[in-house]
Design a protein around this motif. Sequence first.
Motif, short mmCIF file in Angstrom:
data_model
loop_
_atom_site.label_atom_id
_atom_site.label_comp_id
_atom_site.label_asym_id
_atom_site.label_seq_id
_atom_site.Cartn_x
_atom_site.Cartn_y
_atom_site.Cartn_z
N LYS A 191 41.77 41.13 41.29
CA LYS A 191 41.94 41.67 42.65
C LYS A 191 43.36 41.05 43.31
O LYS A 191 44.01 41.66 44.11
N LEU A 192 43.87 40.01 42.88
CA LEU A 192 44.82 39.23 43.77
C LEU A 192 45.66 38.39 42.82
O LEU A 192 46.75 38.46 42.89
N LEU A 193 45.11 37.52 41.77
CA LEU A 193 45.96 36.42 41.28
C LEU A 193 46.83 37.03 40.34
O LEU A 193 48.05 36.50 40.07
N ALA A 194 46.46 38.02 39.55
CA ALA A 194 47.29 38.57 38.52
C ALA A 194 47.50 40.17 38.64
O ALA A 194 46.65 40.71 39.16
N ASN A 195 48.90 40.41 38.22
CA ASN A 195 48.78 41.73 38.11
C ASN A 195 48.61 42.48 36.67
O ASN A 195 49.29 42.10 35.93
N THR A 196 47.54 43.06 36.72
CA THR A 196 46.80 43.29 35.21
C THR A 196 47.82 44.35 34.42
O THR A 196 47.34 44.39 33.39
N VAL A 197 48.55 45.06 35.13
CA VAL A 197 49.49 46.02 34.54
C VAL A 197 50.53 45.16 33.33
O VAL A 197 50.49 45.81 32.35
N ILE A 198 51.06 44.10 33.94
CA ILE A 198 52.06 43.56 33.17
C ILE A 198 51.62 42.17 32.88
O ILE A 198 52.38 41.31 32.27
N GLU A 199 50.58 41.58 33.41
CA GLU A 199 50.37 40.07 33.31
C GLU A 199 48.71 39.93 32.44
O GLU A 199 47.63 40.83 32.68
N ASN A 200 48.47 39.07 31.65
CA ASN A 200 47.16 38.42 31.46
C ASN A 200 46.76 37.54 31.97
O ASN A 200 47.67 36.66 32.67
N PHE A 201 45.62 37.02 32.16
CA PHE A 201 45.05 35.83 32.75
C PHE A 201 44.13 35.35 31.85
O PHE A 201 43.25 35.91 30.91
N ARG A 202 43.81 34.08 32.05
CA ARG A 202 42.63 33.05 31.36
C ARG A 202 42.29 32.45 32.20
O ARG A 202 42.84 31.50 33.02
N VAL A 203 40.90 32.27 32.41
CA VAL A 203 40.20 31.48 33.28
C VAL A 203 39.31 30.39 32.75
O VAL A 203 38.60 30.55 31.42
N GLU A 204 39.43 29.10 33.26
CA GLU A 204 38.68 27.84 32.63
C GLU A 204 38.00 27.54 33.67
O GLU A 204 38.55 26.94 34.72
N VAL A 205 36.71 27.10 33.58
CA VAL A 205 35.94 26.32 34.42
C VAL A 205 35.50 25.23 33.97
O VAL A 205 34.90 24.89 32.98
N ASP A 206 35.50 24.02 34.81
CA ASP A 206 35.29 22.83 34.50
C ASP A 206 34.43 22.11 35.44
O ASP A 206 34.84 21.97 36.68
N GLY A 207 33.03 21.72 35.01
CA GLY A 207 32.04 21.15 36.01
C GLY A 207 32.47 20.10 36.71
O GLY A 207 32.74 20.02 38.10
#
Lengths: 80, 80
Positions: free
Chosen positions: A64-80
């Motif tokens: 919704k906000l952090l990436a422009n998925t037309v031109i960008e990829n994103f990778r999410v990592e969650v650490d406790g």
Amino acid sequence: MKATVHVTLKNGVLDPQGKAVEHALGTLGFNGIEGARIGKYIELDLAETNADKAETQVTEMCEKLLANTVIENFRVEVDG
Amino acid sequence: MKATVHVTLKNGVLDPQGKAVEHALGTLGFNGIEGARIGKYIELDLAETNADKAETQVTEMCEKLLANTVIENFRVEVDG
């Protein structure tokens, strides 16, 4: 709970900022730079304590906000 | 050889971009965001094939160009 997001330009998308860095490094005397790509790195502090829920929430934030998925990829990592 | 660099603002340094993201996520209905910090993520392609030399070279690049060491920390990773 902490989550980190890497947002990078998709392959084939022109990266003028990366080109500028590559050129600047060359003029500073660093040889052998074959490419430079610049992305964003986002650290989030979340109230959510469930890792799966946090990952889902952050993925939605990226879409919704952090990436422009037309031109960008994103990778999410969650650490406790 | 590929190297990646994370450049992040030091603790205590104001991050207006992070604050803006935090606020924007709130207005989009994401609750429970306790903090957001934005950094840079740089991917470099190097001709150098020795991992130790590559790491030394990239550290020097960070000190000279990629990071403002007065207000930013950086982290270099080299992967064969």
